[in-house]
Design an enzyme around this catalytic site. Sequence first.
Site, PDB file in Angstrom:
ATOM      1  N   CYS A 153      61.489  70.032  -0.210  1.00 21.94           N
ATOM      2  CA  CYS A 153      62.123  69.562   1.028  1.00 21.94           C
ATOM      3  C   CYS A 153      61.072  69.069   2.025  1.00 21.94           C
ATOM      4  O   CYS A 153      60.462  68.040   1.801  1.00 21.94           O
ATOM      5  CB  CYS A 153      63.015  70.662   1.604  1.00 21.94           C
ATOM      6  SG  CYS A 153      64.196  70.017   2.798  1.00 21.94           S
ATOM      7  N   TYR A 154      60.802  69.802   3.108  1.00 21.14           N
ATOM      8  CA  TYR A 154      59.781  69.350   4.048  1.00 21.14           C
ATOM      9  C   TYR A 154      58.440  69.181   3.338  1.00 21.14           C
ATOM     10  O   TYR A 154      57.698  68.234   3.597  1.00 21.14           O
ATOM     11  CB  TYR A 154      59.663  70.354   5.215  1.00 21.14           C
ATOM     12  CG  TYR A 154      58.672  69.942   6.278  1.00 21.14           C
ATOM     13  CD1 TYR A 154      59.013  69.018   7.254  1.00 21.14           C
ATOM     14  CD2 TYR A 154      57.379  70.472   6.299  1.00 21.14           C
ATOM     15  CE1 TYR A 154      58.101  68.622   8.223  1.00 21.14           C
ATOM     16  CE2 TYR A 154      56.457  70.095   7.251  1.00 21.14           C
ATOM     17  CZ  TYR A 154      56.822  69.171   8.218  1.00 21.14           C
ATOM     18  OH  TYR A 154      55.919  68.784   9.175  1.00 21.14           O
TER      19      TYR A 154
ATOM     20  N   THR B  71      59.629 107.184   0.952  1.00 23.63           N
ATOM     21  CA  THR B  71      59.553 108.130  -0.159  1.00 23.63           C
ATOM     22  C   THR B  71      58.593 107.620  -1.232  1.00 23.63           C
ATOM     23  O   THR B  71      57.731 108.359  -1.717  1.00 23.63           O
ATOM     24  CB  THR B  71      60.952 108.355  -0.776  1.00 23.63           C
ATOM     25  OG1 THR B  71      61.844 108.731   0.279  1.00 23.63           O
ATOM     26  CG2 THR B  71      60.934 109.451  -1.814  1.00 23.63           C
TER      27      THR B  71
ATOM     28  N   LYS C   9      61.329  94.441  -1.697  1.00 23.80           N
ATOM     29  CA  LYS C   9      62.191  95.608  -1.858  1.00 23.80           C
ATOM     30  C   LYS C   9      62.592  95.855  -3.320  1.00 23.80           C
ATOM     31  O   LYS C   9      62.556  96.986  -3.784  1.00 23.80           O
ATOM     32  CB  LYS C   9      63.452  95.394  -1.005  1.00 23.80           C
ATOM     33  CG  LYS C   9      64.290  96.614  -0.801  1.00 23.80           C
ATOM     34  CD  LYS C   9      63.743  97.429   0.328  1.00 23.80           C
ATOM     35  CE  LYS C   9      64.649  98.518   0.796  1.00 23.80           C
ATOM     36  NZ  LYS C   9      64.078  99.157   1.995  1.00 23.80           N
TER      37      LYS C   9
ATOM     38  N   GLY D  71      61.054  73.257   5.819  1.00 27.02           N
ATOM     39  CA  GLY D  71      60.830  73.602   7.226  1.00 27.02           C
ATOM     40  C   GLY D  71      61.767  72.799   8.099  1.00 27.02           C
ATOM     41  O   GLY D  71      62.328  71.793   7.650  1.00 27.02           O
TER      42      GLY D  71
ATOM     43  N   ASP E  33      61.422 103.250   0.984  1.00 25.27           N
ATOM     44  CA  ASP E  33      60.045 102.816   1.243  1.00 25.27           C
ATOM     45  C   ASP E  33      59.132 103.993   1.576  1.00 25.27           C
ATOM     46  O   ASP E  33      58.042 104.113   1.023  1.00 25.27           O
ATOM     47  CB  ASP E  33      59.997 101.787   2.387  1.00 25.27           C
ATOM     48  CG  ASP E  33      60.884 100.584   2.117  1.00 25.27           C
ATOM     49  OD1 ASP E  33      61.209 100.364   0.935  1.00 25.27           O
ATOM     50  OD2 ASP E  33      61.253  99.892   3.070  1.00 25.27           O
TER      51      ASP E  33
ATOM     52  N   GLU F  91      65.034  76.791  -5.223  1.00 29.30           N
ATOM     53  CA  GLU F  91      65.005  78.251  -5.118  1.00 29.30           C
ATOM     54  C   GLU F  91      66.388  78.865  -4.912  1.00 29.30           C
ATOM     55  O   GLU F  91      66.559  80.063  -5.094  1.00 29.30           O
ATOM     56  CB  GLU F  91      64.063  78.674  -3.980  1.00 29.30           C
ATOM     57  CG  GLU F  91      64.506  78.315  -2.571  1.00 29.30           C
ATOM     58  CD  GLU F  91      64.176  76.878  -2.147  1.00 29.30           C
ATOM     59  OE1 GLU F  91      63.979  76.019  -3.028  1.00 29.30           O
ATOM     60  OE2 GLU F  91      64.147  76.617  -0.942  1.00 29.30           O
TER      61      GLU F  91
ATOM     62  N   GLY G 229      63.338 109.852   3.737  1.00 28.88           N
ATOM     63  CA  GLY G 229      64.272 109.865   2.612  1.00 28.88           C
ATOM     64  C   GLY G 229      64.687 108.451   2.247  1.00 28.88           C
ATOM     65  O   GLY G 229      65.393 108.231   1.276  1.00 28.88           O
ATOM     66  N   GLY G 230      64.204 107.480   3.034  1.00 28.72           N
ATOM     67  CA  GLY G 230      64.438 106.078   2.677  1.00 28.72           C
ATOM     68  C   GLY G 230      63.529 105.731   1.508  1.00 28.72           C
ATOM     69  O   GLY G 230      62.531 106.396   1.265  1.00 28.72           O
TER      70      GLY G 230
ATOM     71  N   HIS H 281      66.532  71.949  -3.084  1.00 26.30           N
ATOM     72  CA  HIS H 281      66.053  73.338  -3.068  1.00 26.30           C
ATOM     73  C   HIS H 281      66.207  73.973  -4.437  1.00 26.30           C
ATOM     74  O   HIS H 281      67.304  74.372  -4.822  1.00 26.30           O
ATOM     75  CB  HIS H 281      66.808  74.128  -1.997  1.00 26.30           C
ATOM     76  CG  HIS H 281      66.399  73.728  -0.622  1.00 26.30           C
ATOM     77  ND1 HIS H 281      65.312  74.270   0.012  1.00 26.30           N
ATOM     78  CD2 HIS H 281      66.902  72.793   0.221  1.00 26.30           C
ATOM     79  CE1 HIS H 281      65.160  73.707   1.186  1.00 26.30           C
ATOM     80  NE2 HIS H 281      66.113  72.805   1.345  1.00 26.30           N
TER      81      HIS H 281
END
Length: 512
Positions: A83-84, A230, A368, A56, A228, A171, A225-226, A169
């Site tokens: 970290c934080y 669809t 996603k 953070g 998500d 990640e 048609g995207g 970090h």
Amino acid sequence: MRPSDIIVVVDYGGQYTHLIARRVRQLRVYSEIVPYHASIERIIRLRPRGLILSGGPRSVYDTNAPKLDKRLLELGIPVLGICYGHQLIAHTLGGKVDRGVGEYGKAMLRILKKDPLFEGLDAEETVWMSHRDQVVKLPESLEALACTENTPIAAFKHKKLPIYGVQFHIEVSHTPKGMKLLENFLYKICECSPSWNPTNMIERIVREIRRSVRANEKVLCAVSGGIDSTTTAVLVHRAIGDRLVTVFVNHGLMRKGEPEYVLKVLRELGLNPIYVDAKDRFLGRLKGIADPEEKRKVIGEEFIRVFEEVAKNIQGIKWLAQGTIYPDVIESGSSSAGAARIKSHHNVGALPEKMGLKLLEPLRYFYKDEVRMIARELGIPEKLIRRHPFPGPGLAVRIIGEVTPEKLRIVREASAIVEEELRRAGLYDDVWQAFAVVGNDTWVGVLGDERRLGHIVIIRIVESVEAMTADWARIPYEVLDRISRRITGEVEGVTMVAYAISSKPPSTIEPC
Ligand code: XMP
């Protein structure tokens, strides 16, 4: 819907919070993010196998610094502070955090003490640091596990409890063994099993939709048609069949051939969308409007109007299905809420309330890449899954100034050429987005012996991971050359092609 092994990521406002949650899921353990001010009861209710406290921007001594409820450290649940989060654990248990020299970028970690957390790591490993404050004194209950040149306490462990802190970090990809370390935390310390697989959730999602939507109720879903929307529609369709009503609104701002392609795919997927040709309505409303925000507003409003009109004529609609995904859910209620809104994204957020509909969001727990996995499993064609993201307000945000039929034609034709040439060069899947932009600026051209004023088309091709930041793609000159020649040769009214070479920030990806 939640699996039994869950890791809770407590968000302290760090830029990598989502990345942490995604990394955990990549290691096949389900994760959820809660804001730092979530009550201990809320966290316990999730029955986490472990907690990760994110980084953070604050200093633990700031007046309004986000705090850690000490009781969370007394539950016996494994905790990893990053970290934080690392500083906060030390501070909360009575240690001392202070301004240090600061360490940004690569550092060499020296492991001082063997621990299951470091299994598979060498005695020295490269890690990524990004901090000014650091833990300078540990309380009696903690012991140092590793150091770097400028950070004597780069990792620590509780002497009795499964509580850890790392200043670096784990990640980010710049910490090469970061995933190994996270894997150790998940499997060895939290004793999670690698059980998370989004495609296994399909049947569960379908069951849940069936349980929510009663037999006499219908669901309405706008499909673009995207990926998500669809995927959402296919899931709902699988659950309740023809009680799902899908609507495809053609606002006239789509890419070349898009309405036809999308309709074809949707029909092949067993959906039978109501097609609304609203091209003239949208173009009419956009007439004379040059301001980017105003354009977005008009399109959003018009979309809601069209949608309401369609819905009015269908009996029994009680639900609205939306393709909301996990980052959208967290963004709207997160600890970092209040950040300035750069652009208003076109959505139908106000709709359910206005129309008295209940919301169905079957993808609200998925990232996603997980939606893509589900889409594949559902048989959605690869071409649609891999398509670049396309904004709701469509080509209107790629036209600088007023949207006119001529500019729309130019931007549509030129964008199709950009996509075609990238596909031909095998680069389409390597970039985040690639399109053409047109404004009012002109350039004098020569055609034979004749001087002719034509439009300037700007090509924007960017690389990005989540669109929060982006960089312009270093496309080979030959490909850019082909794109430029084809656009000036094939798109009537264009005399100059330029390539946009600003990253985000300071620019955004779309021009409007
Ligand atoms: P910017 O231009 O803000 O865009 O850097 C970031 C990403 O968001 C997409 N975008 C939108 N997506 N509705 C959407 O669904 C919108 O109104 C919208 N505006 C921008 C953009 O294409 C990029 O991927």
